[in-house]
Design a protein around this motif. Structure first.
Motif, mmCIF file in Angstrom:
data_model
loop_
_atom_site.group_PDB
_atom_site.id
_atom_site.type_symbol
_atom_site.label_atom_id
_atom_site.label_comp_id
_atom_site.label_asym_id
_atom_site.label_seq_id
_atom_site.Cartn_x
_atom_site.Cartn_y
_atom_site.Cartn_z
ATOM 1 N N MET A 1 -110.740 -17.882 150.135
ATOM 2 C CA MET A 1 -111.978 -18.490 149.652
ATOM 3 C C MET A 1 -113.216 -17.659 149.954
ATOM 4 O O MET A 1 -114.301 -17.936 149.438
ATOM 5 C CB MET A 1 -112.128 -19.896 150.249
ATOM 6 C CG MET A 1 -110.994 -20.841 149.842
ATOM 7 S SD MET A 1 -111.161 -22.505 150.547
ATOM 8 C CE MET A 1 -112.656 -23.059 149.743
ATOM 9 N N ALA A 2 -113.084 -16.625 150.773
ATOM 10 C CA ALA A 2 -114.221 -15.749 151.068
ATOM 11 C C ALA A 2 -114.417 -14.691 149.980
ATOM 12 O O ALA A 2 -115.412 -13.959 150.006
ATOM 13 C CB ALA A 2 -114.005 -15.065 152.420
ATOM 14 N N LEU A 3 -113.488 -14.625 149.016
ATOM 15 C CA LEU A 3 -113.543 -13.611 147.966
ATOM 16 C C LEU A 3 -114.026 -14.218 146.647
ATOM 17 O O LEU A 3 -113.903 -15.425 146.411
ATOM 18 C CB LEU A 3 -112.161 -12.986 147.768
ATOM 19 C CG LEU A 3 -111.530 -12.299 148.978
ATOM 20 C CD1 LEU A 3 -110.152 -11.766 148.615
ATOM 21 C CD2 LEU A 3 -112.426 -11.167 149.491
ATOM 22 N N PHE A 4 -114.554 -13.353 145.784
ATOM 23 C CA PHE A 4 -114.891 -13.744 144.416
ATOM 24 C C PHE A 4 -113.597 -13.666 143.613
ATOM 25 O O PHE A 4 -113.059 -12.596 143.363
ATOM 26 C CB PHE A 4 -115.958 -12.809 143.857
ATOM 27 C CG PHE A 4 -116.326 -13.075 142.407
ATOM 28 C CD1 PHE A 4 -116.055 -14.302 141.788
ATOM 29 C CD2 PHE A 4 -116.963 -12.100 141.651
ATOM 30 C CE1 PHE A 4 -116.403 -14.550 140.471
ATOM 31 C CE2 PHE A 4 -117.323 -12.336 140.331
ATOM 32 C CZ PHE A 4 -117.038 -13.555 139.743
ATOM 33 N N ARG A 5 -113.074 -14.841 143.202
ATOM 34 C CA ARG A 5 -111.751 -14.928 142.592
ATOM 35 C C ARG A 5 -111.829 -15.465 141.162
ATOM 36 O O ARG A 5 -112.652 -16.331 140.870
ATOM 37 C CB ARG A 5 -110.844 -15.854 143.403
ATOM 38 C CG ARG A 5 -110.576 -15.385 144.828
ATOM 39 C CD ARG A 5 -110.054 -16.512 145.698
ATOM 40 N NE ARG A 5 -111.065 -17.544 145.914
ATOM 41 C CZ ARG A 5 -110.843 -18.842 145.851
ATOM 42 N NH1 ARG A 5 -109.631 -19.303 145.558
ATOM 43 N NH2 ARG A 5 -111.817 -19.703 146.073
ATOM 44 N N VAL A 6 -110.974 -14.931 140.299
ATOM 45 C CA VAL A 6 -110.843 -15.409 138.924
ATOM 46 C C VAL A 6 -109.396 -15.834 138.713
ATOM 47 O O VAL A 6 -108.468 -15.109 139.089
ATOM 48 C CB VAL A 6 -111.229 -14.319 137.903
ATOM 49 C CG1 VAL A 6 -110.939 -14.782 136.475
ATOM 50 C CG2 VAL A 6 -112.700 -13.954 138.056
ATOM 51 N N LEU A 7 -109.215 -17.013 138.118
ATOM 52 C CA LEU A 7 -107.880 -17.533 137.822
ATOM 53 C C LEU A 7 -107.846 -17.964 136.365
ATOM 54 O O LEU A 7 -108.719 -18.705 135.909
ATOM 55 C CB LEU A 7 -107.558 -18.733 138.725
ATOM 56 C CG LEU A 7 -106.285 -19.525 138.375
ATOM 57 C CD1 LEU A 7 -105.041 -18.654 138.551
ATOM 58 C CD2 LEU A 7 -106.186 -20.797 139.222
ATOM 59 N N GLU A 8 -106.846 -17.487 135.631
ATOM 60 C CA GLU A 8 -106.666 -17.890 134.237
ATOM 61 C C GLU A 8 -105.219 -18.341 134.025
ATOM 62 O O GLU A 8 -104.295 -17.723 134.561
ATOM 63 C CB GLU A 8 -106.967 -16.726 133.290
ATOM 64 C CG GLU A 8 -106.788 -17.088 131.811
ATOM 65 C CD GLU A 8 -106.936 -15.879 130.893
ATOM 66 O OE1 GLU A 8 -107.507 -16.039 129.804
ATOM 67 O OE2 GLU A 8 -106.465 -14.777 131.261
ATOM 68 N N TRP A 9 -105.050 -19.419 133.283
ATOM 69 C CA TRP A 9 -103.699 -19.805 132.876
ATOM 70 C C TRP A 9 -103.682 -20.140 131.396
ATOM 71 O O TRP A 9 -104.660 -20.605 130.823
ATOM 72 C CB TRP A 9 -103.156 -20.959 133.705
ATOM 73 C CG TRP A 9 -103.858 -22.303 133.600
ATOM 74 C CD1 TRP A 9 -104.711 -22.851 134.471
ATOM 75 C CD2 TRP A 9 -103.718 -23.267 132.527
ATOM 76 N NE1 TRP A 9 -105.131 -24.092 134.054
ATOM 77 C CE2 TRP A 9 -104.524 -24.362 132.840
ATOM 78 C CE3 TRP A 9 -102.975 -23.297 131.343
ATOM 79 C CZ2 TRP A 9 -104.637 -25.495 132.025
ATOM 80 C CZ3 TRP A 9 -103.080 -24.412 130.521
ATOM 81 C CH2 TRP A 9 -103.908 -25.503 130.870
ATOM 82 N N GLY A 10 -102.539 -19.860 130.776
ATOM 83 C CA GLY A 10 -102.349 -20.153 129.354
ATOM 84 C C GLY A 10 -100.889 -20.031 129.013
ATOM 85 O O GLY A 10 -100.037 -19.812 129.880
ATOM 86 N N GLY A 11 -100.571 -20.144 127.750
ATOM 87 C CA GLY A 11 -99.190 -20.039 127.339
ATOM 88 C C GLY A 11 -99.038 -20.113 125.846
ATOM 89 O O GLY A 11 -99.999 -20.280 125.097
ATOM 90 N N MET A 12 -97.801 -19.966 125.399
ATOM 91 C CA MET A 12 -97.505 -19.999 123.975
ATOM 92 C C MET A 12 -96.053 -20.404 123.776
ATOM 93 O O MET A 12 -95.159 -19.883 124.451
ATOM 94 C CB MET A 12 -97.764 -18.640 123.332
ATOM 95 C CG MET A 12 -97.527 -18.594 121.838
ATOM 96 S SD MET A 12 -98.219 -17.091 121.086
ATOM 97 C CE MET A 12 -97.134 -15.860 121.771
ATOM 98 N N GLU A 13 -95.837 -21.328 122.858
ATOM 99 C CA GLU A 13 -94.468 -21.682 122.476
ATOM 100 C C GLU A 13 -93.971 -20.692 121.443
ATOM 101 O O GLU A 13 -94.615 -20.489 120.399
ATOM 102 C CB GLU A 13 -94.386 -23.105 121.929
ATOM 103 C CG GLU A 13 -92.960 -23.513 121.559
ATOM 104 C CD GLU A 13 -92.838 -24.947 121.130
ATOM 105 O OE1 GLU A 13 -91.683 -25.410 120.952
ATOM 106 O OE2 GLU A 13 -93.878 -25.634 120.966
ATOM 107 N N VAL A 14 -92.867 -20.059 121.722
ATOM 108 C CA VAL A 14 -92.253 -19.130 120.777
ATOM 109 C C VAL A 14 -91.396 -19.959 119.836
ATOM 110 O O VAL A 14 -90.424 -20.590 120.268
ATOM 111 C CB VAL A 14 -91.409 -18.071 121.536
ATOM 112 C CG1 VAL A 14 -90.699 -17.154 120.539
ATOM 113 C CG2 VAL A 14 -92.307 -17.266 122.458
ATOM 114 N N LEU A 15 -91.744 -19.941 118.581
ATOM 115 C CA LEU A 15 -91.140 -20.867 117.639
ATOM 116 C C LEU A 15 -89.864 -20.356 117.006
ATOM 117 O O LEU A 15 -89.218 -21.063 116.243
ATOM 118 C CB LEU A 15 -92.156 -21.218 116.547
ATOM 119 C CG LEU A 15 -93.440 -21.888 117.057
ATOM 120 C CD1 LEU A 15 -94.441 -22.049 115.938
ATOM 121 C CD2 LEU A 15 -93.137 -23.229 117.698
ATOM 122 N N ILE A 16 -89.492 -19.103 117.266
ATOM 123 C CA ILE A 16 -88.241 -18.563 116.725
ATOM 124 C C ILE A 16 -87.541 -17.789 117.813
ATOM 125 O O ILE A 16 -88.117 -17.464 118.832
ATOM 126 C CB ILE A 16 -88.492 -17.660 115.496
ATOM 127 C CG1 ILE A 16 -89.545 -16.596 115.834
ATOM 128 C CG2 ILE A 16 -88.941 -18.450 114.328
ATOM 129 C CD1 ILE A 16 -89.782 -15.635 114.708
#
Length: 407
Positions: free
Chosen positions: A392-407
């Protein structure tokens, strides 16, 4: 290049393979042929070429030696837009009777069907989707490199017996969200740049996308010590930045013969999962597995809960789920994130998943074994420094995402 085109597009005869581009100034936005004589002159100037089936007897010269511009024949159409049917049916082709067609499914399988010429293209889309076990709303039909409009009749395009109709699926990268945590309030610029395989479909807070090599957006926010953000353009107080993108399958079609990608490769339009790089669990087990895995990847409780509940409706449609997490360097190449001032640590989590039916489980024996491993191995695959990501003493970036592969 011709050898590779024949390998990846087996339904196009070798003597009908044509390479096209619209990336040069003299093209004026139109797709024109690259001839063998001009290939060496232009290839270093291009980032991509379109492979299509020749529609005219002679290729359009790309760089004529005695002219400064290209004259396009009247029936040349830009890639991605289908040849339009005649208004009054005076194209000399009857819409009566039936036609036998070869439907090339996204998997590469070919299905022969016989339909009435008067039937809508939507009928072919429905057949292809049913054969693939997918939703027809995600499908596009392509003939001779051009997209067919679903509401038009098959006969209106002059499609003959034995012709091949290709079907592609448009995939969507769902709800990537970006959190910024700073030990003190600070003004931050966040620039997200997509590869040309993607285009933004939703942005929040909204900022106008700009076009360079691909689309990019830039947010200017002020971080707060409680983890919330203030978007400076709108004045909105928000928990995170949100974006979503659709794949540009018209320009970057998935090859029917495409092989599984290596773990270090990620292509939005040709995403794959394989027995060697994924895990497979039943739908009843997937939420517990995901919570443990996301925790090992550094997601806090709210992020894990939001991630799982966002994807749960899509997951519950299946019997079993295959999933994998994309290594950060591979993801960064398709969705580059530039932040100023520079964070101490950036963690970007992007999941690919697809449904697996019970009768296909024999093809995923290794993935089922890997599901029994300790979930901590995903941190090595993605490249997560868990100790720094939770400092918590650091400048942090968090990203989450995703994708359904349809084939």
């Amino acid at each position: 290049m011709l050898d590779n085109a024949c390998k990846h597009f087996p339904t196009i005869p070798r003597d009908a393979v044509t390479f096209q581009t619209n990336q040069l100034d003299i093209c004026e936005g139109h797709y024109v042929d690259i001839t063998a004589e001009t290939w060496d002159k232009v290839i270093d100037l291009l980032t991509s070429v379109e492979v299509t089936r020749a529609e005219i007897p002679l290729p359009v010269p790309l760089l004529p030696s005695n002219a400064g511009a290209i004259s396009l024949p009247g029936n040349q159409s830009a890639a991605g837009s289908a040849p339009q049917p005649e208004d009054n049916g005076h194209d000399g082709l009857s819409t009566d009777g039936k036609v036998m067609l070869q439907l090339v499914l996204p998997s590469g399988d070919i299905v022969s069907v016989t339909v009435k010429r008067a039937a809508r293209v939507q009928k072919l889309v429905d057949i292809a989707a049913r054969k693939s076990g997918s939703c027809p709303t995600n499908y596009m039909a392509v003939w001779l490199g051009s997209r067919l409009h679903h509401e038009n009749s098959i006969g209106s395009y002059g499609i003959e017996d034995g012709e091949f109709i290709n079907f592609w699926i448009q995939q969507v990268g769902g709800k990537p969200v970006i959190y910024l945590y700073s030990p003190s309030d600070v003004d931050v610029s966040v620039k997200l740049s997509l590869s040309p395989e993607w285009s933004f479909s939703a942005i929040y807070p909204f900022v106008t996308p700009k076009q360079e090599y691909g689309q990019h957006v830039e947010w200017n926010v002020r971080t707060h010590q409680d983890g919330n953000l203030t978007e400076k353009n709108s004045g909105l107080d928000i928990s995170y930045l949100f974006w979503e993108a659709k794949t540009n399958s018209d320009a970057f079609p998935r090859s029917p013969a495409s092989e599984p990608q290596s773990v270090g490769v990620f292509s939005p339009t040709s995403s794959t999962l394989g027995d060697a790089d994924s895990i497979v669990v039943s739908v009843d087990e997937v939420t517990i597995y995901l919570d443990k895995s996301l925790k090992a990847l550094g997601l806090h409780t709210e992020a894990r809960t939001s991630f799982i509940t966002y994807w749960l409706p899509s997951i519950l449609k299946h019997e079993y789920i295959a999933l994998r997490f994309v290594p950060q360097p591979a993801y960064e190449r398709t969705a580059s994130l530039s932040i100023s001032p520079q964070p101490d640590v950036v963690t970007r989590i992007f999941m690919l998943f697809r449904g697996i039916c019970k009768e296909h489980l024999t093809d995923w024996s290794n993935a089922q074994i890997q599901a029994e491993k300790d979930v901590g191995w995903w941190a090595d695959v993605v490249g997560v420094d868990l100790s720094r990501a939770s400092d918590m003493a650091l400048f942090r970036v968090l990203e989450w995402g995703g994708m359904e592969v349809l084939i």
